[in-house]
Design a protein around this motif. Structure first.
Motif, PDB file in Angstrom:
ATOM      1  N   ARG A  48       0.816  -1.204   0.000  1.00 59.72           N
ATOM      2  CA  ARG A  48       0.000   0.000   0.000  1.00 59.72           C
ATOM      3  C   ARG A  48       0.856   1.263   0.000  1.00 59.72           C
ATOM      4  O   ARG A  48       0.570   2.219  -0.716  1.00 59.72           O
ATOM      5  CB  ARG A  48      -0.930   0.028   1.224  1.00 59.72           C
ATOM      6  N   LYS A  49       1.926   1.264   0.792  1.00 56.82           N
ATOM      7  CA  LYS A  49       2.807   2.439   0.822  1.00 56.82           C
ATOM      8  C   LYS A  49       3.521   2.625  -0.505  1.00 56.82           C
ATOM      9  O   LYS A  49       3.700   3.744  -0.956  1.00 56.82           O
ATOM     10  CB  LYS A  49       3.831   2.299   1.974  1.00 56.82           C
ATOM     11  N   ALA A  51       2.384   1.780  -3.413  1.00 54.59           N
ATOM     12  CA  ALA A  51       1.406   2.191  -4.429  1.00 54.59           C
ATOM     13  C   ALA A  51       1.117   3.680  -4.315  1.00 54.59           C
ATOM     14  O   ALA A  51       0.780   4.313  -5.313  1.00 54.59           O
ATOM     15  CB  ALA A  51       0.126   1.386  -4.262  1.00 54.59           C
ATOM     16  N   HIS A  52       1.241   4.271  -3.107  1.00 57.84           N
ATOM     17  CA  HIS A  52       0.951   5.687  -2.938  1.00 57.84           C
ATOM     18  C   HIS A  52       2.123   6.582  -3.301  1.00 57.84           C
ATOM     19  O   HIS A  52       1.978   7.779  -3.384  1.00 57.84           O
ATOM     20  CB  HIS A  52       0.528   5.974  -1.490  1.00 57.84           C
ATOM     21  N   GLU A  53       3.258   6.005  -3.508  1.00 59.37           N
ATOM     22  CA  GLU A  53       4.437   6.821  -3.860  1.00 59.37           C
ATOM     23  C   GLU A  53       4.555   7.053  -5.328  1.00 59.37           C
ATOM     24  O   GLU A  53       4.072   6.494  -6.185  1.00 59.37           O
ATOM     25  CB  GLU A  53       5.711   6.143  -3.336  1.00 59.37           C
TER      26      GLU A  53
END
Length: 53
Positions: A48-49, A51-53
């Motif tokens: 998840r982290k 994918a947000h970067e």
């Protein structure tokens, strides 16, 4: 030695032994399951982290 004789020869002792073995097995099962779930949650959080970067 008398305790082992009672544990392995009487119905009460055998039931107690069965409960002891069951509880140890249940503890082993839950510790493995919780460790796997924690590992899966950690990997999902990293995905998840990323994918947000």
């Amino acid at each position: 030695m008398e305790a082992f004789k009672i544990l392995f020869s009487t119905s009460t002792g055998l039931m107690s032994l069965g409960v002891i073995v069951f509880i140890i097995g249940m503890g082993w099962f839950f510790s493995r399951m919780f460790a796997r779930k924690m590992r899966e949650d950690g990997e999902a959080e990293r995905v998840r982290k990323a994918a947000h970067e």
